[in-house]
Motif scaffolding. Structure first.
Motif, PDB file in Angstrom:
ATOM      1  N   ALA A 118       0.762  -1.201  -0.075  1.00 45.01           N
ATOM      2  CA  ALA A 118       0.048  -0.108   0.054  1.00 45.01           C
ATOM      3  C   ALA A 118       0.834   1.108  -0.061  1.00 45.01           C
ATOM      4  N   VAL A 119       2.090   1.368   0.845  1.00 43.92           N
ATOM      5  CA  VAL A 119       2.894   2.379   0.860  1.00 43.92           C
ATOM      6  C   VAL A 119       3.531   2.578  -0.595  1.00 43.92           C
ATOM      7  N   LEU A 120       3.820   1.421  -1.290  1.00 42.40           N
ATOM      8  CA  LEU A 120       4.551   1.455  -2.357  1.00 42.40           C
ATOM      9  C   LEU A 120       3.717   2.071  -3.585  1.00 42.40           C
ATOM     10  N   PHE A 140       0.596   2.710 -10.701  1.00 43.74           N
ATOM     11  CA  PHE A 140       0.249   3.136  -9.302  1.00 43.74           C
ATOM     12  C   PHE A 140      -0.960   3.845  -8.977  1.00 43.74           C
ATOM     13  N   LYS A 141      -1.504   4.660  -9.993  1.00 43.06           N
ATOM     14  CA  LYS A 141      -2.695   5.474  -9.710  1.00 43.06           C
ATOM     15  C   LYS A 141      -3.832   4.426  -9.440  1.00 43.06           C
ATOM     16  N   TYR A 142      -3.812   3.291 -10.100  1.00 40.24           N
ATOM     17  CA  TYR A 142      -4.969   2.326  -9.799  1.00 40.24           C
ATOM     18  C   TYR A 142      -4.356   1.339  -8.688  1.00 40.24           C
ATOM     19  N   ARG A 143      -3.549   1.564  -7.757  1.00 42.82           N
ATOM     20  CA  ARG A 143      -3.193   0.816  -6.729  1.00 42.82           C
ATOM     21  C   ARG A 143      -2.897  -0.682  -7.282  1.00 42.82           C
ATOM     22  N   PHE A 144      -2.108  -1.095  -8.223  1.00 43.76           N
ATOM     23  CA  PHE A 144      -1.988  -2.297  -8.672  1.00 43.76           C
ATOM     24  C   PHE A 144      -0.747  -3.190  -7.857  1.00 43.76           C
ATOM     25  N   SER A 145       0.158  -2.477  -7.116  1.00 40.69           N
ATOM     26  CA  SER A 145       0.923  -2.837  -6.379  1.00 40.69           C
ATOM     27  C   SER A 145       0.175  -3.941  -5.372  1.00 40.69           C
TER      28      SER A 145
END
Length: 198
Positions: A118-120, A140-145
């Motif tokens: 989540a931090v990444l 990263f915009k759509y939080r794929f990490s």
């Protein structure tokens, strides 16, 4: 099958209502209305967090990530936390529910892994430039990490798979609200533009 659909709908609703409350605060400047969707989101969070240890660890990681990123910056968000606590209390009183974690070491390892993902996502979203690297920006915009991490972590903790799928449903609800708002704003701008034409 009905239970699975209901479970995923609660995840969807939690994301949808959270984003709606957030957008009422930041995009639409309607803080008076934001209390209601944030309260409903808190209820959904509480229901899910008392469903299993896997849902609890996932949503705890999301909450810690949001708190650490400084996004809980308005009083209206507190209603969500209050309702999460209320659901915990009611579940304990009505059903004699107690938190059962099969292995605290595994649970904490999962929590740290999810938090780091989540931090990444948060850091990547802040640092990437859509013009220089559009692929990384969208990732990263759509939080794929976090989205990819939950599926990979489910390989090592198979019981976590259902919660991992729940996260995808949560994000679908979250993005649906964002998409709906963008469409609404575009329609309003088009109407204003049309009304100014001779």
């Amino acid at each position: 099958m009905i239970e699975l659909v209901a479970y995923l709908l609660v995840y969807f609703g939690a994301g949808f209502m959270l984003k709606l409350g957030d957008d009422l605060l930041d995009e639409l400047d309607r803080p008076d209305l934001a209390w209601y969707p944030l309260a409903v989101s808190g209820i959904f969070f509480g229901i899910l967090m008392t469903t299993s240890e896997w849902d609890l660890v996932l949503l705890t990681a999301i909450i810690i990530g949001v708190l650490a990123s400084g996004k809980v910056n308005r009083a209206q968000f507190l209603i969500g936390f209050a309702f999460i606590g209320l659901v915990f209390v009611l579940r304990f009183i009505i059903t004699d529910w107690t938190l059962v974690v099969t292995s605290w070491l595994d649970w904490m390892a999962l929590l740290v892994s999810l938090f780091l993902a989540a931090v990444l996502d948060e850091l990547g979203n802040d640092w990437t430039n859509p013009e220089l690297n559009p692929t990384a920006y969208l990732f990263f915009k759509y939080r794929f990490s976090l989205k990819c991490s939950v599926l990979l972590l489910a390989i090592f903790w198979p019981a976590f798979l259902l919660a991992a799928i729940g996260l995808w449903s949560f994000d679908l609800g979250y993005e649906t609200t964002g998409w709906t708002l963008r469409v609404k704003v575009k329609i309003e701008l088009d109407r204003q533009d049309y009304s100014k034409r001779p």
